[in-house]
Design a protein around this motif. Structure first.
Motif, PDB file in Angstrom:
ATOM      1  N   VAL A 147      31.339 -15.701 -40.767  1.00  0.00           N
ATOM      2  CA  VAL A 147      30.334 -15.009 -39.956  1.00  0.00           C
ATOM      3  C   VAL A 147      30.608 -13.503 -39.912  1.00  0.00           C
ATOM      4  N   LEU A 148      29.602 -12.726 -40.270  1.00  0.00           N
ATOM      5  CA  LEU A 148      29.663 -11.267 -40.107  1.00  0.00           C
ATOM      6  C   LEU A 148      28.860 -10.799 -38.902  1.00  0.00           C
ATOM      7  N   ALA A 149      27.747 -11.473 -38.638  1.00  0.00           N
ATOM      8  CA  ALA A 149      26.877 -11.051 -37.538  1.00  0.00           C
ATOM      9  C   ALA A 149      26.061 -12.243 -37.069  1.00  0.00           C
ATOM     10  N   ALA A 150      25.768 -12.272 -35.783  1.00  0.00           N
ATOM     11  CA  ALA A 150      24.950 -13.351 -35.205  1.00  0.00           C
ATOM     12  C   ALA A 150      24.092 -12.763 -34.095  1.00  0.00           C
ATOM     13  N   TRP A 151      22.842 -13.171 -34.082  1.00  0.00           N
ATOM     14  CA  TRP A 151      21.887 -12.692 -33.075  1.00  0.00           C
ATOM     15  C   TRP A 151      21.058 -13.870 -32.587  1.00  0.00           C
ATOM     16  N   ALA A 152      20.749 -13.895 -31.299  1.00  0.00           N
ATOM     17  CA  ALA A 152      19.837 -14.898 -30.741  1.00  0.00           C
ATOM     18  C   ALA A 152      18.820 -14.175 -29.868  1.00  0.00           C
ATOM     19  N   MET A 153      17.681 -14.801 -29.677  1.00  0.00           N
ATOM     20  CA  MET A 153      16.577 -14.206 -28.932  1.00  0.00           C
ATOM     21  C   MET A 153      17.068 -13.666 -27.577  1.00  0.00           C
ATOM     22  N   GLY A 154      16.761 -12.425 -27.297  1.00  0.00           N
ATOM     23  CA  GLY A 154      17.194 -11.804 -26.052  1.00  0.00           C
ATOM     24  C   GLY A 154      18.483 -11.016 -26.164  1.00  0.00           C
ATOM     25  N   ALA A 155      19.206 -11.147 -27.300  1.00  0.00           N
ATOM     26  CA  ALA A 155      20.475 -10.436 -27.471  1.00  0.00           C
ATOM     27  C   ALA A 155      20.225  -8.965 -27.793  1.00  0.00           C
ATOM     28  N   GLN A 168       0.821  -1.202   0.000  1.00  0.00           N
ATOM     29  CA  GLN A 168       0.000   0.000   0.000  1.00  0.00           C
ATOM     30  C   GLN A 168       0.858   1.257   0.000  1.00  0.00           C
ATOM     31  N   ALA A 169       2.150   1.085   0.251  1.00  0.00           N
ATOM     32  CA  ALA A 169       3.072   2.217   0.242  1.00  0.00           C
ATOM     33  C   ALA A 169       3.395   2.606  -1.199  1.00  0.00           C
ATOM     34  N   PRO A 170       4.012   3.814  -1.377  1.00  0.00           N
ATOM     35  CA  PRO A 170       4.377   4.223  -2.736  1.00  0.00           C
ATOM     36  C   PRO A 170       5.276   3.178  -3.401  1.00  0.00           C
ATOM     37  N   ALA A 171       5.125   3.019  -4.721  1.00  0.00           N
ATOM     38  CA  ALA A 171       5.907   2.033  -5.468  1.00  0.00           C
ATOM     39  C   ALA A 171       7.387   2.408  -5.423  1.00  0.00           C
ATOM     40  N   PRO A 172       8.287   1.418  -5.499  1.00  0.00           N
ATOM     41  CA  PRO A 172       9.720   1.707  -5.507  1.00  0.00           C
ATOM     42  C   PRO A 172      10.111   2.470  -6.763  1.00  0.00           C
ATOM     43  N   PRO A 173      11.260   3.181  -6.726  1.00  0.00           N
ATOM     44  CA  PRO A 173      11.694   3.927  -7.912  1.00  0.00           C
ATOM     45  C   PRO A 173      11.772   3.002  -9.123  1.00  0.00           C
ATOM     46  N   ARG A 174      11.364   3.504 -10.276  1.00  0.00           N
ATOM     47  CA  ARG A 174      11.330   2.699 -11.489  1.00  0.00           C
ATOM     48  C   ARG A 174      12.744   2.361 -11.948  1.00  0.00           C
ATOM     49  N   LEU A 175      13.038   1.088 -12.067  1.00  0.00           N
ATOM     50  CA  LEU A 175      14.352   0.640 -12.498  1.00  0.00           C
ATOM     51  C   LEU A 175      14.381   0.456 -14.009  1.00  0.00           C
ATOM     52  N   PRO A 176      15.456   0.860 -14.671  1.00  0.00           N
ATOM     53  CA  PRO A 176      15.558   0.537 -16.104  1.00  0.00           C
ATOM     54  C   PRO A 176      15.737  -0.970 -16.267  1.00  0.00           C
ATOM     55  N   MET A 177      15.110  -1.538 -17.276  1.00  0.00           N
ATOM     56  CA  MET A 177      15.212  -2.964 -17.564  1.00  0.00           C
ATOM     57  C   MET A 177      15.718  -3.117 -19.001  1.00  0.00           C
ATOM     58  N   PRO A 178      17.034  -3.037 -19.194  1.00  0.00           N
ATOM     59  CA  PRO A 178      17.567  -2.996 -20.560  1.00  0.00           C
ATOM     60  C   PRO A 178      17.498  -4.322 -21.309  1.00  0.00           C
ATOM     61  N   PHE A 179      17.350  -5.428 -20.586  1.00  0.00           N
ATOM     62  CA  PHE A 179      17.352  -6.731 -21.242  1.00  0.00           C
ATOM     63  C   PHE A 179      15.958  -7.345 -21.144  1.00  0.00           C
ATOM     64  N   ARG A 180      15.473  -7.916 -22.239  1.00  0.00           N
ATOM     65  CA  ARG A 180      14.146  -8.525 -22.194  1.00  0.00           C
ATOM     66  C   ARG A 180      14.049  -9.618 -23.244  1.00  0.00           C
ATOM     67  N   VAL A 181      13.158 -10.576 -22.972  1.00  0.00           N
ATOM     68  CA  VAL A 181      12.964 -11.693 -23.887  1.00  0.00           C
ATOM     69  C   VAL A 181      11.556 -12.239 -23.702  1.00  0.00           C
ATOM     70  N   PRO A 182      10.839 -12.557 -24.811  1.00  0.00           N
ATOM     71  CA  PRO A 182       9.566 -13.266 -24.660  1.00  0.00           C
ATOM     72  C   PRO A 182       9.839 -14.709 -24.258  1.00  0.00           C
ATOM     73  N   LEU A 183       9.039 -15.229 -23.351  1.00  0.00           N
ATOM     74  CA  LEU A 183       9.275 -16.590 -22.870  1.00  0.00           C
ATOM     75  C   LEU A 183       8.448 -17.627 -23.612  1.00  0.00           C
ATOM     76  N   ASP A 184       7.189 -17.331 -23.882  1.00  0.00           N
ATOM     77  CA  ASP A 184       6.313 -18.323 -24.508  1.00  0.00           C
ATOM     78  C   ASP A 184       6.090 -17.989 -25.972  1.00  0.00           C
ATOM     79  N   PRO A 185       5.662 -18.972 -26.783  1.00  0.00           N
ATOM     80  CA  PRO A 185       5.493 -18.724 -28.225  1.00  0.00           C
ATOM     81  C   PRO A 185       4.466 -17.659 -28.559  1.00  0.00           C
ATOM     82  N   HIS A 186       3.469 -17.449 -27.701  1.00  0.00           N
ATOM     83  CA  HIS A 186       2.467 -16.408 -27.950  1.00  0.00           C
ATOM     84  C   HIS A 186       2.997 -15.016 -27.607  1.00  0.00           C
ATOM     85  N   GLY A 187       4.050 -14.934 -26.791  1.00  0.00           N
ATOM     86  CA  GLY A 187       4.527 -13.647 -26.313  1.00  0.00           C
ATOM     87  C   GLY A 187       3.708 -13.099 -25.162  1.00  0.00           C
ATOM     88  N   ASP A 188       2.912 -13.975 -24.510  1.00  0.00           N
ATOM     89  CA  ASP A 188       2.082 -13.526 -23.384  1.00  0.00           C
ATOM     90  C   ASP A 188       2.883 -13.370 -22.092  1.00  0.00           C
TER      91      ASP A 188
END
Length: 591
Positions: A293-301, A33-53
């Motif tokens: 190889v010139l470039a490589a990317w994987a989910m979440g990179a 019920q107290a004020p929310a904590p300061p908003r943290l930046p979240m620079p890394f993210r990845v969808p977990l399920d195939p729907h992206g839910d």
């Protein structure tokens, strides 16, 4: 769903414990019920399920040795499970669970046993920071130390982390009722610990080139590797690639698994147009010559930046006009009719930096001479880049390694490249003891490594063949094996490949010895190929132990190759295994 507490109930608890728990519930309700904590930046993210839910975002505090995680659930029913395990197993996993009993909702640190049954952990190491509904779903913010010193918890360290997740579709009167094998679950892989160095600025004259799939209709099958040939502009002068990033078609974020861009061999003048399955037997044969190889990317990179002093050459004399894009689509829901134009955006500049960046292959030569016996829980193979090769091929100031891409096939479980100087292990270049062939991305080193002439680089791979009844030989096939580290470095040299394999003469002595030991006086040594000789052996613990000893002691053949594929001048056969007199201690984590 309304969060009321961290549920710390255990079986056979006392009334006093329930009283303490009730007091804790009041404290937690007050905190929400107290004020929310300061908003943290979240620079890394990845969808977990195939729907992206279900989406995981995170940030890292190296100072506090903690990971902050934010889980977004688009449509929360009765709870969600997030966890980590050695290779994505549902058993013996470290979990954090949000669930409801039908009346109240709870959050707690938990674990699963070897049958997937879930229990609340006696040591609560996940700290809930915020839980609330937002316009795009339910958000759960929490943190956890890298190391908790709880034997049931996962140690978050460098390399691949296998994230498991699950959805709860009905209330639980008690967490003890939950078994992960009976709910909808999945697995995703990420590099959780990333370097915290700032990205360098791009030059003002930077240009972009999109190497993307041409409106592909994604096949309605679980796994597809799609290949596309793209030509650079005619007479394109030499440029430096200074950064690249993914370009994902909106809505396909959970299907595009990983992508690579390869430069074709400059010796192949014309590569025909092609857009189709990489596995199509009718594809043009010249696609097989597009392997640089010139470039490589994987989910979440995230976007990949080159160091300020270096760039990857593209265009100009001595290079190819043709690029091959390879996209891995992971479509477990067998979605039909989905179109995709994903790929990689290359940021390049005509203003050349001080150094050309290069890529060098370390590890084992692709040959059936190196093999893993069947039914092995753990088997190691090591490839060497010797002091003689680095002394011959590297400039006086050496090279600076800033990134690497690890590679094995399906039996690979771990890869480690270590720098040895004067017989002592000096530093680990790259290590991943939870490696998966399904997650291969270029990894930026936390600190650049300086490789000097006379240094030794040892690349050691770990394999598991418990599910195989025949030996696994080295080679290009997915059921064959590799052990490779593609290191990215500058300044570029003529040394493109620094790998080894055991001397064939000593391997033949091994075949002869094992056959005689098992009473087979007639050895076919030399009469048939090495693959057949391996398959004809009678495999038992002794045969595996002797093979392991052979690989660790016998002389080897060194491939110290120039970019022309020719060996550097010198004698490279019958090389002794490098002597290592001092090894690095494993990093310790405070509790």
């Amino acid at each position: 769903m309304r969060i009321c507490n961290k549920n710390l109930r255990l079986q056979d608890v006392t009334i006093m414990y329930f009283t303490a728990l009730a007091a804790l519930m009041v404290i937690l309700v007050a905190s929400y019920q107290a004020p929310a904590p300061p908003r943290l930046p979240m620079p890394f993210r990845v969808p977990l399920d195939p729907h992206g839910d279900l989406q995981l975002a995170w940030n890292i505090s190296y100072a506090d040795q903690e990971v902050y995680m934010e889980l977004r659930v688009a449509d929360l029913q009765h709870g969600v499970v997030l966890g980590m395990s050695d290779r994505g197993e549902l058993t013996n996993a470290d979990l954090v669970v949000l669930w409801d009993s039908g009346a109240n909702s709870y959050f707690g640190d938990a674990w699963s046993d070897n049958e997937g049954h879930v229990s609340l952990d006696s040591q609560q190491d996940y700290e809930l920071l915020e839980a609330k509904h937002k316009s795009d779903g339910f958000h759960l913010l929490f943190k956890r130390p890298f190391s908790t010193c709880d034997p049931r918890d996962y140690l978050i360290e460098e390399g691949t982390v296998h994230i498991i997740y699950g959805f709860l579709d009905k209330p639980l009167a008690s967490l003890d009722q939950l078994n992960l094998s009976r709910i909808h679950t999945g697995v995703q892989r990420v590099l959780m610990l990333r370097p915290d160095t700032p990205s360098p600025a791009l030059p003002p004259d930077v240009q972009t080139l999109d190497v993307v799939a041409p409106n592909v209709v994604i096949p309605n099958q679980e796994t597809t590797y799609w290949c596309f040939i793209q030509a650079l502009p005619e007479n394109m002068p030499k440029n430096h690639i200074v950064m690249y990033e993914s370009v994902i078609t909106p809505g396909n974020e959970a299907i595009v698994h990983h992508m690579e861009v390869f430069e074709c061999s400059p010796d192949v003048r014309d590569v025909p147009e092609y857009s189709g399955s990489c596995d199509d037997k009718m594809k043009p044969g010249k696609l097989n010559f597009c392997r640089h190889v010139l470039a490589a990317w994987a989910m979440g990179a995230e976007a990949f930046y080159y160091p300020p002093d270096a760039g990857m050459p593209m265009g100009g004399p001595g290079s190819s006009r043709f690029l091959r894009l390879e996209v891995h689509y992971h479509n477990p829901l067998l979605i039909s009719g989905r179109r995709d134009s994903s790929g990689i955006r290359l940021h390049h500049s005509p203003s050349l930096r001080r150094y050309d960046a290069g890529i060098m292959e370390l590890g084992l030569v692709y040959t059936p001479i190196m093999a893993i016996p069947p039914k092995q829980h753990t088997f190691y193979l090591s490839g060497y880049c010797t002091s003689k090769c680095t002394q011959t091929a590297l400039p006086p100031g050496g090279i600076h390694v800033f990134a690497s891409q690890l590679h094995t096939h399906l039996a690979g479980r771990g890869v480690r490249t270590v720098l040895v100087r004067g017989g002592k292990e000096l530093e680990v270049i790259q290590e991943d003891q939870h490696f998966s062939t399904h997650y291969q991305t270029i990894r930026v080193l936390k600190k650049m490594a300086n490789i000097l002439p006379g240094d030794v680089l040892i690349t050691k791979c770990t394999y598991n063949t418990e599910d195989r009844s025949t030996p696994t030989v080295g080679g290009f096939g997915i059921m064959e094996e590799m052990c490779v580290n593609y290191i990215h470095y500058y300044p570029r040299t003529k040394l493109e490949l620094c790998k080894s394999h055991v001397e064939p003469e000593y391997l033949q002595k091994y075949f002869s010895f094992i056959n005689r030991f098992h009473g087979n006086d007639r050895c076919v040594c030399g009469e048939v190929g090495v693959t057949e000789q391996y398959s004809q052996l009678q495999w038992d613990a002794f045969a595996g132990e002797v093979l392991d000893s052979l690989y660790n002691t016998a002389p080897f053949s060194m491939h110290c190759n120039q970019s022309s594929a020719r060996l550097f001048p010198g004698e490279w056969d019958m090389q002794p295994v490098p002597l290592v007199t001092s090894i690095l201690e494993k990093p310790s984590y405070p509790c």
